[in-house]
Every structure is written in C-alpha cells, then in structure tokens.
Scaffold this active site. Structure first.
Site, PDB file in Angstrom:
ATOM      1  N   CYS A  12     -20.692 103.205-104.916  1.00 28.58           N
ATOM      2  CA  CYS A  12     -21.288 102.179-104.050  1.00 28.58           C
ATOM      3  C   CYS A  12     -22.423 102.797-103.230  1.00 28.58           C
ATOM      4  CB  CYS A  12     -20.220 101.581-103.138  1.00 28.58           C
ATOM      5  SG  CYS A  12     -20.801 100.139-102.215  1.00 28.58           S
ATOM      6  N   CYS A  13     -22.153 103.956-102.605  1.00 34.69           N
ATOM      7  CA  CYS A  13     -23.203 104.662-101.856  1.00 34.69           C
ATOM      8  C   CYS A  13     -24.359 104.996-102.788  1.00 34.69           C
ATOM      9  CB  CYS A  13     -22.668 105.964-101.271  1.00 34.69           C
ATOM     10  SG  CYS A  13     -21.583 105.730 -99.864  1.00 34.69           S
ATOM     11  N   CYS A  18     -22.118 101.416 -93.206  1.00 31.84           N
ATOM     12  CA  CYS A  18     -21.897 100.069 -93.704  1.00 31.84           C
ATOM     13  C   CYS A  18     -20.587  99.514 -93.145  1.00 31.84           C
ATOM     14  CB  CYS A  18     -21.813 100.065 -95.226  1.00 31.84           C
ATOM     15  SG  CYS A  18     -23.383 100.463 -96.002  1.00 31.84           S
ATOM     16  N   CYS A  20     -16.998 100.359 -94.760  1.00 26.66           N
ATOM     17  CA  CYS A  20     -16.558 101.753 -94.768  1.00 26.66           C
ATOM     18  C   CYS A  20     -16.637 102.404 -93.391  1.00 26.66           C
ATOM     19  CB  CYS A  20     -17.354 102.555 -95.784  1.00 26.66           C
ATOM     20  SG  CYS A  20     -17.073 102.009 -97.476  1.00 26.66           S
ATOM     21  N   CYS A  55     -22.582 110.200 -97.640  1.00 29.35           N
ATOM     22  CA  CYS A  55     -22.782 109.104 -98.568  1.00 29.35           C
ATOM     23  C   CYS A  55     -23.492 109.569 -99.826  1.00 29.35           C
ATOM     24  CB  CYS A  55     -23.603 108.000 -97.924  1.00 29.35           C
ATOM     25  SG  CYS A  55     -25.268 108.524 -97.485  1.00 29.35           S
TER      26      CYS A  55
END
Lengths: 427, 552
Positions: A131-132, A213, A216, A239
């Site tokens: 995702c990062c 974010c 997280c 990240c």
C-alpha cells in the site's frame, strides 16, 4: 569552503562521491538549519534543483517554516495518498496561508495501480508495504525524477533507525538527500513551535504525535515513542520512501534486491510472491497461485477475497478456469526455458480471447531479444532470472525492431507500427 | 517481383543493426558462445565443422539480377569465391568471418535481402515452384500469397520459439514442383465450387529421421482466411507439439500421434474463433501485393517453335539443352530456362562469383531481370524468348553451366555433407561427383531418361534422399562411411517415401550400385517412355533388391 559548488555542478554523474558528502557534512554547525537549507537550495547543485517533501504531519511545520524563510515560492511536494485524515488536508491549507507558501503540489497514486492492486481500497489492511509502495514510493519517485535530490524533515531522534542521520546523504541512485533538522531533538521542536507560534496539526491535541495515513496511524500513549502510533502492531517503521539512504545509516541493498519486477520501463519492488510454504487460501494475498492450488481451493480463495494472482506453467490447461480470470489482479506465465514458447500463445489467448486486462507477467528465463515479442503478445510485466536480460533492461539496452509485419491484435499494440491494411483503431 | 517499401527497409535495417550489436558483444566477450548461440541462430548463422556458415534467405526462391550480383560480390569479398544454393531455395556462404557478418548483412539489406529466420525454431523461408509466375500449367501465381505469408511469419512474436523449425511450401500448379507434401504445411492451389481459387492445406509432412507424407487437413480455404487458418495451425502446434524430445518435436509427430482428425478439430476450433479477426486479408491488399508480381512486358516473338529433330543433328548439345532445360511457359514463344548447377563432376548447387555474375547478366538481358532458385539446387531464368535461347545457351557455355541434364541422372541433389556440416555422418559431395562422372556421357543419360538421385550425409535428410527415385543416405558405421540405398521415393504430387533396399555399402561402390539399378530398369522397362519411377511402381522393390544384392 571545503567543497567548491562549481566542482559539483560539473561532475554530474555521479553528482558527488561519498567523500564529498562527508566533507559537506562537516560544513555546517549542527543547528545551522537555515544555513543548510540555503546552501541546499541555492548553491549545492546550481541548475539542478532539490525538492522539498513534507507529510504535513505533527512536526512538519518546523521545516516548512524554515523553507518559507528562504523561499516561500519553493515547490513543496505532498503525498496525497487518498488515505489521509481530513484534519491533515485541513492542516495543509492552514500552513499554506500562515507561511505564505505558494507552491504546494499534491502527488497522487497512479489510477491504474490502484485499480489493479487495491480495487477495494483495503490494501493497507492486507499488505501495508504494498500500500505504501503504490501510494507513496511510486508517486514520489515519479516526481523526484525531475530533481537532483530532496530536502526532508527527518530527525535522528525520531526512530532508532534514524539515529545517525547526517545533514547530507547520497542515495544509492546518486541523489542527494538533505536533512536540515537532523540534529533537532523533540524538545527543540517543541520550543521552536512555541517560540514562533506555529499552528499545530489538529490531531496532536488528540494524542497523535506522528501522523501518516488515517488507517495506519493511531494515537500514542504517555511514555511511548512518538512514532509508535505508526503501523501499530506491525514490524514496520518506515513507509519505504526513506529506506534508500546511505548504506552506513540503513541498508539500501535489501530494498534494491526487492526491485525484481520490471514494469513500465523500470524495476520496481514486486508486491507479489510465488505460492509456497506458509501460504493459505484464507490468509494469503499478493501471491501467484498455481493453477492446481486454485482449482482445489477455489471456494476458499473466493471467500477470502484478497487480491491474488494466477501462475500458469507451460502445459497447464488454464482455459479450464476461464470464468475466473477476472478475479486475478495479475497472471504470471512461466518460462522455465527460453526455448519453450508456449507462453506466447497463452498470453495472446488471455488478452485477445478472454479479454484479461490485469497485469500479465512473464517470469523465468527470458533473453533480451524475446522481450519485444513478449510485449507484443500482451505481457506488461517481467520477472527475469536471466542476468544478461536484467542488465539490458536496467540499461535500457534492448535492441528492438520497431515495425512489424503482422498484427497480433493485443490490447495496446500501437496500430501505427504495422502495415496500413493491418492497422486498427486502438481499442 | 516484390520491392521493399520504406516499411520493409526499416524492418530489415533495424534487425541488421540489432545483430551487429550482438556480434559486437560476442567479439568483446560480453556474450559467451552459449549466450550467443540462440541469437546467431535467429539470424541464419551456424557454426559448422570448420567455420561459421551464413544462410541467406531467398524468399520463395525469387532473385533479381542485382541481388545475384550482390551475392557474387559477397562470395568474392567475404567468402572463398563461391556460394551454395540449397534445397530450401536459399544460399549458404561457407567461410564468412564472424566480424564480417554484420557487414555482409548490411550489404544484403541494401539489395533487400536478409538472413532472418533461416534457422532456429521458427517459420522458415516459404518455398514454392521455381516456375511460379511462368509455368504453362499454373492455376495461380503462388508468389503473392508466398510474399504475404513471408510478411506474416517474419519475426512473428508468437511463433519464434516453436517446438521445432517449421517449413511451409506452396504451389500454384497441379504438378507439384515444390514437394509440398514433405513440408510442415503444404498449400496447393485449388479451384473452389464457384470457380474461385483457394488452397488445399496439407499438414505434417517431412523428411528427416521420420519421413512422412503430409495429410490433408482442409480441402479448401480462400485467400481471405488463409492467414487465420495458418495461425490456427501454428497455435495448435505451438501449444501441443512435443518439447520433450528434439527428434519428435516436428508437427508431423504431433499429427501422427494425435491423429489428423484430432488436430483438424483443434485447428478448426481455433480457426472459428479468429477467422474474422485481424488476419482477414482484404482483397485490396492481395491486389496490392499481386501487382508487384505482374507479368513482364513480353515482346512479340518471331520464333514460335524450334525444330528439335533438325537441331539434334546440327547441334546435339544445344538440342539436349532445349529438351531438358526448358519448361513450357504460359506465354507463346517463351520458355523458362533451367541453369543446371550440376556440371559433370561438379558440386551440386555451388556457384562461383563469376558464374553468378554471368547468370545475372543473362537474366538482365534475356529474362526481364528475374531469376529463381529451385529446390533442386538449380537456377532458373523464368521468361526467355525462343529468339534469345541460343544467346542464353552460349552465355552458359562460356561459364560451363550449359549441361542439358535437368531431371536426368546427373542432376543430383546433395547436401554439403561431412565436407562442411557439423551434423553429417558421411560425405555427400564426393558421392555426387563420382556418380555424375560415371554417367557423364549425354547419350547414356538420355537413354536412362528422368531419374532423380538425392543424397544426404546424415539422417536429417537435407538432401531429400527419402524422396529420390534413388536415394542415398550416408551413415557412419564404426567410423567408416557407409551408404544406404533407397528406391521409389517421389517428391511430386504422387508423393512417396523410398524403400531401403538392404545393408549399406562402401562409398567407392556407390556408382556401381547405381549402375546395377539403372541397368535393371533399362532391361525391364516396357518402353523408353516408361520412366524409372513408373517401372519401379510396376515392378516393386524385389528385382531392384536382387540386382543390388543378388539372390539369397
């Protein structure tokens, strides 16, 4: 000065040696933040600007306040991951107004990547690294391509990993990274904020001391490390955008090795792995599942609803599961030997007959000269084992015949590359 | 004949540059031989017994004078002054140096030639009738379709790593001069129910260690759908052809093992799915390509016939040349002339630079600049007016290539054999030469009549021995060259694989053995009109066996 700026400008590749960086690090007093920023923006690499990146998080105001003093029109990059707290976006606006910053640029993730890897927006849950990667690393990389380096707000006291952070670093891709706040302690930050009455991120009052974010990031308790709220419960502290710094500080090698997937003209980290020990249909995500495993556990895979891929080996009767193709984010076709050309037919069938639009990757023993053929058959990603091919891809040294005498009808085949009668409107 | 447009030119130029870079990497040591091998093989460069060998494609056997002159120049500059025309209508250079190969390819590209796909497990040069576009018996000129197939198959991204090499032959005449039934795919022109012309498709033929006659897979496919049909066959082959054993990887084995009906069903299914897709050939494109192959501007010929009986008395050698080396042309007053590359005692298919240049001159002057290479390793001047026949003949006399022996016992097909080839188990060329010398007398050859001898130096059968009326296969038996004789093979529309007569014999004994077979035929034939192969079909192999080995 220990290092004449003109020398650096002349020596563009590499921009600076490790030795020169060491020299740079001796140039400034630990607390001469404005001096470092001025030098970085105005003298370090004339004609080759450095970027400023900010998370607009809990402590970001300190760096931005310094930048505004040197050049309020300087472009400031902000990773708009699409997953920020509403308060963060609000805070961006506040800072902009208060400091008179005129040039804040939002970097957004690639829409195609989101569609392919995170169609439901839940990737942060199943695979936060990936995702990062798609929401931060990739967009930032694209923007930083125009820059010779960047200025960050990182401080050596933030995490253990950042413990020896210097003012100037050389990244493994020969970019310069400047950390003007490297020596600031948490108390220094607090004092500076108070002294200049800097606006506070709205979430700080709710116990957030490091803000990324929304999904997280959690609040921290009294006595906890300020970054403890980031990726809570996961063995994850970064990240990915800050991994790639000087080998003495972190280990960029590990990250480079991860860049095994060749896509859109470069090597990137591969979010997928091949099915193996420890994988289970209920829990595994971002895995290429062999055909037989899929067939045996189809219901469990479908119930789990994770993003997964399919692995096709030569000889597999993959058409037996044609109705499932659109469930896969990626289909990998194996080439155990470069002489085995069955995968070319598989790719064309997947693209042209079954209309598969996800990532189609060729994996295995591939010669440089085969890459154009693979591409024309519909492959858009490669994981290559052949060393010579890897090297050629890295150096963009594929000798290619750009015109072709027959159409293959795959999506994306440039209709102009072939004979007039074979040209078709791109669908 | 086809002319490159800017598109073809860019294609070949880029490919040439690509290969030049690969050679540079090889010479600098960046690539080792193992890494270089697959790359060079995709460009027709083999490593033979003594040197590299470069195989240059002659698309469907068609050459212009300019191209032949360039081949001569390359032979002189980069080779030892000669080239070798092959049974695949290509030419091979036997002694190029690796660092000259990029230069050779660049010089070839200047005259619209290349070596792409003359080796490797891909679709090879499409071959056809050497009299295409000239023969009197032709239903349709196969060259436009051959050219369209050439384009479709060149660097085809899906079919460049097939289980094994793939050869397509096409003929537009009922008399099959292209051996289509011994190719992976054979196409034979056919007139459809409504008078339209299309193609009967054969699949799974081949020679090599497992000779097979192709089976008919489809009775009729029209021009419009031909490419889609070919692609369907290739896809089925690419997916299901055997890859576990190199010797069982050709499509003939797939057809043999799965059965023609199964393969037909698979191909039809594939065909149905893509029949009306991107490969549908528009009539305008077929017309555009066909226009390149328009008949030349024939002149009004004074001489419509030749008085052969008279000539046989006044100039028997010229009469023999006319009788054997000319082929009926669709145009009155014209013939196609075969330039026999089989002078008595010569190496079949070899041509020196001087010979190539002289033939190019003759083609320019007397055959509208056109030339053909036949799979029988001869050259052809396709359009020669009877008025010019003597001039052509005399031109050939000057370069010792006026032998009137086409189709006779000395018109031998032979592979390079152990003199050059890394795969060979025995020599072929010396055998061909000794047979040629034994039967050198023209009267003797004439008495024997049509007889095709074909020699291969190993079981891969590049010399087509299986389909020779008499076939000779050179083997290695405990370190000694040993030759197996077959009789009754036929590459024509009456395709047949020859029968092995018995144990192999020594090389020195081959010419005498051939003579025994020939003598038996002459003794047993019903008349001089019954050819060797016809007599064999009537008599069966027993008397031939007996002639060779005696009664046991």
């Amino acid at each position: 000065m220990a290092l004449a700026s003109s020398n650096l400008a002349e020596a563009k590749a590499p921009r600076a040696s490790d030795l020169e960086i060491v020299a740079l690090n001796g140039m400034f007093d630990e607390r001469d933040t404005l001096g470092v920023i001025r030098y970085a923006l105005e003298e370090l690499l004339p004609g080759e600007p450095l970027a400023v990146v900010s998370s607009f998080g809990a402590d970001s105001a300190v760096l931005l306040h310094h930048i505004a003093q040197v050049d309020p029109h300087k472009e400031v990059l902000f990773l708009e991951t699409g997953k920020h707290f509403a308060e963060t976006l609000e805070y961006v606006e506040t800072i902009k107004q208060r400091f008179g910053l005129t040039n804040i640029r939002f970097l957004e993730p690639d829409a195609a990547d989101l569609k392919r890897f995170d169609p439901h927006g839940t990737l942060w849950d199943t695979d936060p690294d990936s995702c990062c990667h798609i929401r931060k690393t990739e967009p930032l990389k694209g923007a930083l391509d125009q820059y010779a380096g960047w200025i960050t707000g990182r401080r050596r006291h933030q995490t253990q990993e950042r413990g020896v952070l210097p003012h100037f670093e050389l990244t493994s891709d020969v970019r310069i990274k400047v950390n003007p706040l490297a020596y600031w302690t948490y108390e220094d930050v607090k004092a500076y904020k108070a002294e200049h009455d800097l606006p506070e991120h709205p979430l700080v009052q709710h116990g957030y001391r490091s803000i990324g974010c929304a999904p997280c990031t959690s609040a921290t308790r009294e006595g906890e490390d300020p970054r403890a709220g980031r990726w809570r419960g996961l063995n994850k502290a970064e990240c990915g955008i800050h991994f790639d710094f000087n080998g003495q500080i972190a280990s960029p090698a590990a990250k480079l090795e991860n860049r095994t997937l060749f896509k859109s003209g470069r090597f990137i980290a591969d979010p997928f792995h091949v099915w193996g020990e420890g994988d289970a249909p209920e829990t595994s995500a971002y895995v290429h599942v062999p055909l037989a495993i899929w067939q045996e556990n189809r219901d469990a895979f479908i119930a789990a609803d994770h993003p997964i891929g399919l692995l096709i080996e030569p000889g597999d009767d993959f058409e037996a599961i044609a109705e499932d193709f659109d469930r896969f984010a990626s289909i990998a076709v194996a080439f155990p030997k470069f002489t085995d050309g069955r995968g070319y037919s598989y790719a064309r069938l997947l693209r042209e007959r079954y209309g598969f639009t996800g990532e189609l990757r060729a994996t295995g023993d591939i010669l440089t000269d085969q890459v154009p053929f693979l591409r024309r058959c519909g492959f858009d990603a490669l994981t290559v084992t052949n060393e010579a091919t890897k090297k050629a891809l890295e150096n963009d040294a594929l000798a290619e015949v750009s015109v072709y005498l027959q159409p293959v009808g795959s999506r994306g085949e440039a209709p102009v590359g072939t004979r007039p009668f074979l040209r078709r409107a791109d669908q | 004949m086809y002319r490159y447009d800017e598109f073809d030119a860019a294609f070949v130029r880029q490919r040439t540059e690509q290969f030049a870079d690969q050679v540079r990497r090889r010479i600098s040591g960046e690539l080792n031989e193992d890494q270089f091998r697959p790359l060079r093989l995709m460009n027709g460069l083999y490593l033979q017994l003594h040197a590299y060998m470069l195989r240059v494609a002659v698309p469907y056997g068609t050459l212009s004078s300019k191209q032949l002159r360039r081949l001569a120049e390359i032979a002189r500059k980069y080779d030892r002054g000669y080239g070798h025309f092959t049974t695949r209508q290509n030419i091979q250079f036997n002694w190029p140096r690796l660092n000259d190969v990029p230069k050779i390819l660049a010089e070839l590209a200047d005259v619209e030639m290349h070596a792409i796909q003359t080796s490797g497990n891909c679709i090879r040069n499409v071959t056809t009738d050497q009299f295409a576009g000239a023969a009197a018996d032709e239903i349709i000129d196969p060259r436009p379709i051959a050219e369209i197939i050439r384009q479709w198959s060149s660097l085809h991204p899906e079919f460049t790593f097939l289980p094994r090499k793939f050869k397509i032959a096409i003929t537009g005449a009922p008399q099959d001069r292209a051996a289509v039934k011994f190719h992976d795919i054979g196409l034979m022109a056919k007139t459809g129910p409504n008078g339209e012309i299309g193609w009967t498709v054969y699949v799974g033929g081949g020679l090599g260690r497992t000779p097979m006659v192709a089976k008919q897979i489809r009775d009729f496919v029209d021009h419009e759908h031909l490419l889609a049909y070919l692609e369907a066959i290739l896809r089925v082959y690419n997916r299901y052809g055997r890859r576990d054993n190199k010797y069982k990887a050709r499509i003939k084995i797939l057809v043999h093992e799965a059965g023609i009906d199964t393969i037909r069903d698979q191909v039809e299914e594939e065909f149905a799915a893509m029949k009306d897709g991107i490969l549908k050939l528009p009539q305008e494109e077929l017309d555009r390509i066909t226009a390149y192959f328009a008949a030349p501007a024939f002149k009004e010929v004074e001489q419509k016939t030749i008085d052969l009986p008279k000539l046989k008395i006044t100039d028997p050698a010229f009469a023999r040349f006319i009788e054997r080396n000319t082929h009926p042309h669709f145009r009155d007053g014209y013939v196609s002339v075969t330039v026999s590359m089989k002078p008595i005692g010569g190496t079949p298919g070899d041509a020196t630079d001087i010979q190539m240049e002289a033939i190019a001159d003759l083609a320019e002057k007397y055959s509208f600049d056109e030339l053909r290479v036949s799979h029988e390793q001869n050259l052809v001047l396709p359009h020669v007016a009877l008025d010019d026949l003597r001039a052509v003949y005399e031109g050939l006399v000057d370069i010792d290539l006026a032998e009137g022996n086409t189709g006779l016992i000395t018109d031998i097909i032979s592979c390079p054999g152990l003199d050059y080839c890394a795969l060979a188990t025995a020599r072929s060329i010396p055998i061909a030469k000794s047979i040629s010398q034994k039967f050198s007398a023209p009267e003797r050859q004439e008495q024997i009549g049509d007889l095709k001898i074909k020699i291969s130096g190993c079981i891969n059968a590049c010399g087509h021995h299986h389909v020779g009326h008499i076939g000779i296969l050179g083997l290695d038996r405990k370190g000694v060259e040993n030759y197996q004789i077959t009789v009754g093979g036929d590459a024509s529309e009456d395709a047949a694989v020859g029968s092995i007569l018995g144990a192999g014999i020594a090389g020195d004994d081959v010419p005498d053995a051939i003579e025994k077979l020939v003598d038996l035929y002459i003794e047993k034939r019903e008349s001089a009109d019954e050819t060797f192969i016809a007599a064999f079909r009537r008599l069966g192999e027993a008397p031939f066996k007996e002639a060779l080995y005696g009664t046991r």
